[in-house]
Motif scaffolding. Sequence first.
Motif, PDB file in Angstrom:
ATOM      1  N   ALA A 119      -4.958   0.184   8.285  1.00 53.43           N
ATOM      2  CA  ALA A 119      -6.290   0.783   8.315  1.00 53.43           C
ATOM      3  C   ALA A 119      -6.768   1.122   6.907  1.00 53.43           C
ATOM      4  O   ALA A 119      -7.942   0.933   6.576  1.00 53.43           O
ATOM      5  N   LEU A 120      -5.856   1.605   6.063  1.00 49.08           N
ATOM      6  CA  LEU A 120      -6.227   1.998   4.708  1.00 49.08           C
ATOM      7  C   LEU A 120      -6.707   0.816   3.872  1.00 49.08           C
ATOM      8  O   LEU A 120      -7.495   0.998   2.933  1.00 49.08           O
ATOM      9  N   ALA A 368       3.053   9.242  -3.898  1.00 49.73           N
ATOM     10  CA  ALA A 368       2.283   8.307  -3.083  1.00 49.73           C
ATOM     11  C   ALA A 368       3.129   7.836  -1.906  1.00 49.73           C
ATOM     12  O   ALA A 368       4.174   7.213  -2.110  1.00 49.73           O
ATOM     13  N   PRO A 369       2.705   8.108  -0.662  1.00 49.87           N
ATOM     14  CA  PRO A 369       3.479   7.664   0.507  1.00 49.87           C
ATOM     15  C   PRO A 369       3.386   6.151   0.683  1.00 49.87           C
ATOM     16  O   PRO A 369       2.430   5.509   0.230  1.00 49.87           O
ATOM     17  N   GLY A 370       4.371   5.589   1.380  1.00 57.05           N
ATOM     18  CA  GLY A 370       4.437   4.151   1.547  1.00 57.05           C
ATOM     19  C   GLY A 370       3.217   3.549   2.208  1.00 57.05           C
ATOM     20  O   GLY A 370       2.796   2.437   1.869  1.00 57.05           O
ATOM     21  N   LYS A 371       2.634   4.253   3.181  1.00 59.90           N
ATOM     22  CA  LYS A 371       1.491   3.682   3.885  1.00 59.90           C
ATOM     23  C   LYS A 371       0.314   3.427   2.951  1.00 59.90           C
ATOM     24  O   LYS A 371      -0.560   2.620   3.253  1.00 59.90           O
ATOM     25  N   ALA A 372       0.296   4.086   1.791  1.00 59.49           N
ATOM     26  CA  ALA A 372      -0.730   3.828   0.774  1.00 59.49           C
ATOM     27  C   ALA A 372      -0.176   2.941  -0.331  1.00 59.49           C
ATOM     28  O   ALA A 372      -0.750   1.894  -0.663  1.00 59.49           O
ATOM     29  N   LYS A 405      -8.217  -4.572  -6.561  1.00 57.38           N
ATOM     30  CA  LYS A 405      -9.403  -3.876  -6.056  1.00 57.38           C
ATOM     31  C   LYS A 405      -9.085  -3.128  -4.763  1.00 57.38           C
ATOM     32  O   LYS A 405      -9.531  -1.986  -4.561  1.00 57.38           O
ATOM     33  N   ILE A 406      -8.306  -3.756  -3.876  1.00 62.51           N
ATOM     34  CA  ILE A 406      -7.921  -3.104  -2.618  1.00 62.51           C
ATOM     35  C   ILE A 406      -7.074  -1.863  -2.895  1.00 62.51           C
ATOM     36  O   ILE A 406      -7.289  -0.798  -2.297  1.00 62.51           O
ATOM     37  N   MET A 407      -6.092  -1.979  -3.801  1.00 66.75           N
ATOM     38  CA  MET A 407      -5.230  -0.833  -4.106  1.00 66.75           C
ATOM     39  C   MET A 407      -6.033   0.304  -4.748  1.00 66.75           C
ATOM     40  O   MET A 407      -5.788   1.478  -4.475  1.00 66.75           O
ATOM     41  N   ARG A 408      -6.992  -0.046  -5.591  1.00 69.91           N
ATOM     42  CA  ARG A 408      -7.861   0.988  -6.181  1.00 69.91           C
ATOM     43  C   ARG A 408      -8.669   1.674  -5.077  1.00 69.91           C
ATOM     44  O   ARG A 408      -8.840   2.903  -5.083  1.00 69.91           O
ATOM     45  N   GLY A 409      -9.149   0.882  -4.118  1.00 71.87           N
ATOM     46  CA  GLY A 409      -9.908   1.455  -3.012  1.00 71.87           C
ATOM     47  C   GLY A 409      -9.063   2.387  -2.161  1.00 71.87           C
ATOM     48  O   GLY A 409      -9.523   3.465  -1.743  1.00 71.87           O
ATOM     49  N   ILE A 410      -7.801   1.994  -1.875  1.00 75.70           N
ATOM     50  CA  ILE A 410      -6.904   2.856  -1.108  1.00 75.70           C
ATOM     51  C   ILE A 410      -6.660   4.160  -1.860  1.00 75.70           C
ATOM     52  O   ILE A 410      -6.715   5.258  -1.279  1.00 75.70           O
ATOM     53  N   HIS A 411      -6.385   4.054  -3.156  1.00 77.25           N
ATOM     54  CA  HIS A 411      -6.153   5.252  -3.972  1.00 77.25           C
ATOM     55  C   HIS A 411      -7.352   6.189  -3.907  1.00 77.25           C
ATOM     56  O   HIS A 411      -7.215   7.396  -3.657  1.00 77.25           O
ATOM     57  N   ASN A 412      -8.537   5.653  -4.109  1.00 71.88           N
ATOM     58  CA  ASN A 412      -9.733   6.487  -4.135  1.00 71.88           C
ATOM     59  C   ASN A 412     -10.009   7.113  -2.770  1.00 71.88           C
ATOM     60  O   ASN A 412     -10.420   8.280  -2.683  1.00 71.88           O
ATOM     61  N   THR A 413      -9.763   6.351  -1.706  1.00 78.76           N
ATOM     62  CA  THR A 413      -9.944   6.885  -0.352  1.00 78.76           C
ATOM     63  C   THR A 413      -9.007   8.054  -0.100  1.00 78.76           C
ATOM     64  O   THR A 413      -9.409   9.092   0.451  1.00 78.76           O
ATOM     65  N   CYS A 414      -7.736   7.900  -0.488  1.00 75.31           N
ATOM     66  CA  CYS A 414      -6.759   8.980  -0.300  1.00 75.31           C
ATOM     67  C   CYS A 414      -7.166  10.228  -1.081  1.00 75.31           C
ATOM     68  O   CYS A 414      -7.114  11.360  -0.558  1.00 75.31           O
ATOM     69  N   LEU A 415      -7.580  10.029  -2.317  1.00 76.96           N
ATOM     70  CA  LEU A 415      -7.935  11.154  -3.171  1.00 76.96           C
ATOM     71  C   LEU A 415      -9.189  11.859  -2.650  1.00 76.96           C
ATOM     72  O   LEU A 415      -9.228  13.097  -2.576  1.00 76.96           O
ATOM     73  N   GLN A 416     -10.185  11.086  -2.266  1.00 77.27           N
ATOM     74  CA  GLN A 416     -11.431  11.670  -1.761  1.00 77.27           C
ATOM     75  C   GLN A 416     -11.212  12.405  -0.440  1.00 77.27           C
ATOM     76  O   GLN A 416     -11.781  13.476  -0.217  1.00 77.27           O
ATOM     77  N   GLY A 425      -5.472  16.143  -4.667  1.00 74.96           N
ATOM     78  CA  GLY A 425      -4.259  15.541  -5.212  1.00 74.96           C
ATOM     79  C   GLY A 425      -3.159  15.284  -4.207  1.00 74.96           C
ATOM     80  O   GLY A 425      -2.108  14.748  -4.568  1.00 74.96           O
ATOM     81  N   ASP A 426      -3.369  15.652  -2.932  1.00 73.39           N
ATOM     82  CA  ASP A 426      -2.339  15.464  -1.912  1.00 73.39           C
ATOM     83  C   ASP A 426      -2.516  14.069  -1.294  1.00 73.39           C
ATOM     84  O   ASP A 426      -3.260  13.886  -0.328  1.00 73.39           O
ATOM     85  N   TYR A 427      -1.812  13.089  -1.850  1.00 74.18           N
ATOM     86  CA  TYR A 427      -1.958  11.714  -1.395  1.00 74.18           C
ATOM     87  C   TYR A 427      -1.390  11.519   0.018  1.00 74.18           C
ATOM     88  O   TYR A 427      -1.865  10.647   0.754  1.00 74.18           O
TER      89      TYR A 427
END
Length: 449
Positions: A119-120, A368-372, A405-416, A425-427
Amino acid sequence: MSVLDEKVQDLYEEVVARNPGEVEFHQAAREVFDSLGLVLAKYPHYADAGIIERLCEPERQIIFRVPWVDDNGQVRINRGFRVEFNSALGPYKGGLRFHPSVYLGVVKFLGFEQIFKNALTGLPIGGGKGGSDFDPKGRSEGEIMRFCQSFMTELYRHIGEYTDVPAGDIGVGGREIGYLFGQYKRITNRYESGVLTGKGLSWGGSQVRPEATGYGAVFFVQEMLTAAGESVEGKRVVVSGSGNVAIHAIDKIHQLGGTVVACSDSGGYVVDEAGIDLELLKEIKDVRRGRIGEYADARSSAHLGEPGSSIWQVPTDVALPCATQNELNDQDAKFLISNGCRAVAEGANMPATPDAIKAFAQAGVLFAPGKAANAGGVATSALEMQQNASRDSWSFEHTEQRLQKIMRGIHNTCLQTADEYGAPGDYVLGANIAGFTQVADAMLALGVI
C-alpha cells in the motif's frame, strides 16, 4: 499495550486466540495494532465497519503437499504455502520463501506485512506471501528443479497476473523463479510473463529488480538522513546478511560515499576496516556459494568476528539488518546506541524485535521499519508487471529513477503521517497508519467482502 491502544486490546487478543502458536504473526499484528488507537480515535468508522478484524483474516490460505524425488531416487515430502491476504488494492503480491523455518505463522506474518508495504508504494497491488519448508542449501540443480516443478504443479491453479503474482524471497532467486515459470508455462500453455516477477532479463524480467530491495533501503536511509540534515557520504555502515539484499545495499552505500565495514551470514560475521570488497563477496557468495569465513581468509584487512559476539557490536553510524526476522534484539540495540549509531533501516522483514525498536525510539535513533524501508523490491516487481503488461522494457537508469522516486514518496508519506498524528519523526507509526488507511479506505469502498 499502551494506554492509547486500549481500544484495540480486545481485537489483538482475538487475533492471538484465533491463530494459536503463530508467534511471528502475533508480533507483526501487535506492531501495527500499537499504532491504531490514534487512528480509531480520529476515525471511529473504521472500527464500526470491522476493518481491523477483516484485515487480520486472510482472504485465502492454501496449504499443500509437495512430493519430489532426490538424486538417490528417494521420495521426499515438503509442505507448500500461499496466503492470499488482501486484494483490496490489486492482485495479491509477495514473495515465495524456501527455508526450513517456514510454517503457516511465518507466511502469515510476511503476508500481513506485505499488505501495508505494498500500500505504501502507491501502486495497485494487494498483499500475499508463500513458500515451503524445503531447504535449497546442499541440493543439486536437478533436485531444486524437480522440487520447483512439483511446487508449481499445485500452485499454478491459484495464481495469475490478475489474481496473485508471486516473486522470490529467501531461498528463491532467479534460478528458482526460472524453474517455477517454466513449469507454469508448460502446464498452462501460456506465456503469461506477468504471473511471476524476478524473472531473467531475457525472458520478461526488469532492470534493477535484483538490486531493488537493497538499493531501496539505502535510498530510504538517504532520505531519513537528509531530513535530519545529514548524508550517507562519509558514514560508517554495518549490513547484516550477505545475500541479494545485503550485497546490493552494500553496493549503493559505496556509490553514495559511505563505507560498509561488516557483513555476515548464518556462520558468523566479518569486519573489514578498509570497506567490504563487493566483487570478492559476490564471488564467494554467488559463484562459489561459499561461507563468509572465506572472505576473511582472502582479504588481509578483514577478520572474523569473535565467537559468541554480534555484528551489532561493531561501531557504526548506520545499521542495515538485511538477514532475517528477529535478528536484532534489545541487547544489540544497546550496543548500537552506545557506539553512536545514528540510523537503522530494516532491509529484511521484521529483523528488529519490539524491545529493540523501543530502545531506538527512546534513544532518538532514526528507525525505518521494513514495510517502508524494504518496499523497493515489491515496488520494482510492480514495475516489472507494468512492463510485462505493455510488452515493454525500460532502461536501468529509468527504472532506478522510478525506484528512487517511489522510495522518496514512501519516506515523505511516513513522515507527513507521523506529523499529522502528533508523533514527528516516528517512521513506524507513520508507515503503519499510512498503509492501514490506504487499504482500509479501499475496503470500505468495496463493501463487506
